[in-house]
Write a protein that holds these residues in place. Sequence first.
Motif, PDB file in Angstrom:
ATOM      1  N   GLU A  20       0.826  -1.208   0.000  1.00 41.31           N
ATOM      2  CA  GLU A  20       0.000   0.000   0.000  1.00 41.31           C
ATOM      3  C   GLU A  20       0.862   1.261   0.000  1.00 41.31           C
ATOM      4  N   GLN A  21       1.984   1.237   0.705  1.00 45.15           N
ATOM      5  CA  GLN A  21       2.872   2.406   0.686  1.00 45.15           C
ATOM      6  C   GLN A  21       3.523   2.560  -0.686  1.00 45.15           C
ATOM      7  N   ILE A  22       3.914   1.428  -1.288  1.00 44.74           N
ATOM      8  CA  ILE A  22       4.477   1.495  -2.644  1.00 44.74           C
ATOM      9  C   ILE A  22       3.460   2.103  -3.603  1.00 44.74           C
ATOM     10  N   ARG A  23       2.199   1.672  -3.494  1.00 41.36           N
ATOM     11  CA  ARG A  23       1.148   2.212  -4.366  1.00 41.36           C
ATOM     12  C   ARG A  23       1.008   3.722  -4.169  1.00 41.36           C
ATOM     13  N   GLU A  24       1.052   4.141  -2.915  1.00 37.65           N
ATOM     14  CA  GLU A  24       0.898   5.562  -2.609  1.00 37.65           C
ATOM     15  C   GLU A  24       2.058   6.383  -3.173  1.00 37.65           C
ATOM     16  N   GLU A  25       3.262   5.816  -3.160  1.00 35.62           N
ATOM     17  CA  GLU A  25       4.456   6.566  -3.555  1.00 35.62           C
ATOM     18  C   GLU A  25       4.917   6.266  -4.980  1.00 35.62           C
ATOM     19  N   ASP A  28       4.959   9.460  -7.114  1.00 31.74           N
ATOM     20  CA  ASP A  28       5.528  10.649  -6.461  1.00 31.74           C
ATOM     21  C   ASP A  28       6.059  10.228  -5.092  1.00 31.74           C
ATOM     22  N   TRP A  29       7.368   9.973  -5.026  1.00 27.04           N
ATOM     23  CA  TRP A  29       7.986   9.552  -3.773  1.00 27.04           C
ATOM     24  C   TRP A  29       8.260  10.762  -2.900  1.00 27.04           C
ATOM     25  N   GLN A  30       7.508  10.892  -1.831  1.00 27.01           N
ATOM     26  CA  GLN A  30       7.714  11.916  -0.801  1.00 27.01           C
ATOM     27  C   GLN A  30       7.905  13.325  -1.383  1.00 27.01           C
ATOM     28  N   ALA A  32       8.864  14.180  -4.376  1.00 23.27           N
ATOM     29  CA  ALA A  32       9.956  14.352  -5.342  1.00 23.27           C
ATOM     30  C   ALA A  32       9.449  14.617  -6.754  1.00 23.27           C
ATOM     31  N   GLY A  33       8.154  14.364  -6.990  1.00 27.09           N
ATOM     32  CA  GLY A  33       7.609  14.571  -8.322  1.00 27.09           C
ATOM     33  C   GLY A  33       7.899  13.436  -9.271  1.00 27.09           C
ATOM     34  N   MET A  34       8.444  12.365  -8.752  1.00 25.40           N
ATOM     35  CA  MET A  34       8.729  11.169  -9.562  1.00 25.40           C
ATOM     36  C   MET A  34       8.804   9.973  -8.623  1.00 25.40           C
ATOM     37  N   GLY A  35       8.672   8.792  -9.212  1.00 26.01           N
ATOM     38  CA  GLY A  35       8.766   7.571  -8.437  1.00 26.01           C
ATOM     39  C   GLY A  35      10.201   7.094  -8.309  1.00 26.01           C
ATOM     40  N   VAL A  36      10.409   6.143  -7.410  1.00 29.08           N
ATOM     41  CA  VAL A  36      11.764   5.620  -7.179  1.00 29.08           C
ATOM     42  C   VAL A  36      12.327   4.982  -8.440  1.00 29.08           C
ATOM     43  N   MET A  37      11.475   4.355  -9.254  1.00 30.14           N
ATOM     44  CA  MET A  37      11.960   3.715 -10.478  1.00 30.14           C
ATOM     45  C   MET A  37      12.558   4.716 -11.459  1.00 30.14           C
ATOM     46  N   GLU A  38      12.217   5.983 -11.273  1.00 29.11           N
ATOM     47  CA  GLU A  38      12.672   7.014 -12.212  1.00 29.11           C
ATOM     48  C   GLU A  38      13.876   7.796 -11.708  1.00 29.11           C
ATOM     49  N   MET A  39      14.296   7.535 -10.492  1.00 29.10           N
ATOM     50  CA  MET A  39      15.366   8.326  -9.878  1.00 29.10           C
ATOM     51  C   MET A  39      16.744   7.894 -10.340  1.00 29.10           C
ATOM     52  N   SER A  40      17.654   8.852 -10.364  1.00 24.22           N
ATOM     53  CA  SER A  40      19.065   8.522 -10.539  1.00 24.22           C
ATOM     54  C   SER A  40      19.559   7.773  -9.304  1.00 24.22           C
ATOM     55  N   PHE A  46      17.871   8.798  -3.770  1.00 26.66           N
ATOM     56  CA  PHE A  46      18.097   7.361  -3.699  1.00 26.66           C
ATOM     57  C   PHE A  46      19.255   7.032  -2.766  1.00 26.66           C
ATOM     58  N   THR A  47      20.239   7.893  -2.681  1.00 27.71           N
ATOM     59  CA  THR A  47      21.321   7.657  -1.717  1.00 27.71           C
ATOM     60  C   THR A  47      20.754   7.531  -0.309  1.00 27.71           C
ATOM     61  N   GLY A  48      19.788   8.375   0.021  1.00 26.34           N
ATOM     62  CA  GLY A  48      19.143   8.279   1.320  1.00 26.34           C
ATOM     63  C   GLY A  48      18.374   6.978   1.485  1.00 26.34           C
ATOM     64  N   ILE A  49      17.726   6.500   0.425  1.00 27.01           N
ATOM     65  CA  ILE A  49      16.955   5.254   0.473  1.00 27.01           C
ATOM     66  C   ILE A  49      17.860   4.063   0.739  1.00 27.01           C
ATOM     67  N   ILE A  50      18.952   3.961   0.004  1.00 26.68           N
ATOM     68  CA  ILE A  50      19.824   2.785   0.149  1.00 26.68           C
ATOM     69  C   ILE A  50      20.569   2.830   1.487  1.00 26.68           C
TER      70      ILE A  50
END
Length: 364
Positions: A20-25, A28-30, A32-40, A46-50
């Motif tokens: 459900e959180q993946i669906r929500e984000e 637009d991840w937090q 950012a105006g884009m999803g995680v799949m689209e990030m550098s 993404f550095t913060g995510i990993i």
Amino acid sequence: MSRVWNFSAGPAVLPLPVLEQIREELTDWQGAGMGVMEMSHRGKAFTGIIEAAEADLRSLLGVPGNYRVLFLQGGATQQFAQIPLNLLGTGGDGSADYIVTGSWSKKAFGEAARFGRVRCAASTEADRFTRLPTAAEYAFDPAAAYVHLCTNETIHGVEFPAEVTMATPAPLVADMSSHLLSRPFDVSRFGLIYGGAQKNVGPAGLTLVIVRDDLLGKAAAHIPSVMDYAVMAANGSMLNTPPTFAIYAAGLVFKWLQAQGGLAGIAGVNAQKAALLYACIDGSGGFYRNNIAADCRSRMNVPFTLSDPALDAAFLADSQAAGLIGLKGHKSFGGMRASIYNALPLDGVRVLVDFMNDFAKRHG
């Protein structure tokens, strides 16, 4: 639509709050105006995510500071080759011991033999992988570079105890693909731990490797740099583009596990699920059978057969109609298999047991 009870061995069920959180984000991840799949993968987001995913994994497992956590690709099957290429010495002239307790450790042994000298230190194949070796059956080479074992065999349903002890000075290398994060254990007992993500960690596509510092820098001279643990560790798992979305999803699973009381909390639920299912099998008067020695039965993967194999097709059809999927056994084993990973709720096992009891009454 309603969700089914998913007993698949993998890719497996994921925690509903994580989905459900993946669906929500997703788009637009937090903010950012884009999803995680689209990030550098080299960007700040993404550095913060990993970094958060690694910190949470270290906390859950109690990973000591002298171990590297690597987020890799290729699955556990790639590790069957990558491990000997990394640990048999720069000249590839070392040797290793393998403990064979099921299909996956047997495959790992066969693959490693393509890259160096390996020995079978113990095997239970003669007993159809229904038990673990006894202490007297191990025959270790004191000069082995490492000892490899699969601590939980998904196909045959055999699991080592949490505190693995071996009478060998060699570092233990463990394939934990199918029960990593399902219970507490002492990471420091192992030199290297690895596993595909698609059981208890997250989506398929991510492979975790946790390796002790002193085992880095031993890779064969001809190994591709992307397969060299030391190179990947030096580059923070980002020599090339890592499986960014799978790492993000795994990080959410780690936080979900923390909310369940960590590994101790989830282990308690897993014990209840396994006890309930094995009690159903053992109490069926022989209608259902599990032939694994009671002291090494897996809490994650429960294979069982029906007394009359002619009923298999009806069992699978009726169970699917009841919203229970993924119960067909592996093609090499036959029968049935219920994989009851972390994200499969206790209620799902209750529904399965009720179905099994009813089916036995109707066909017994």
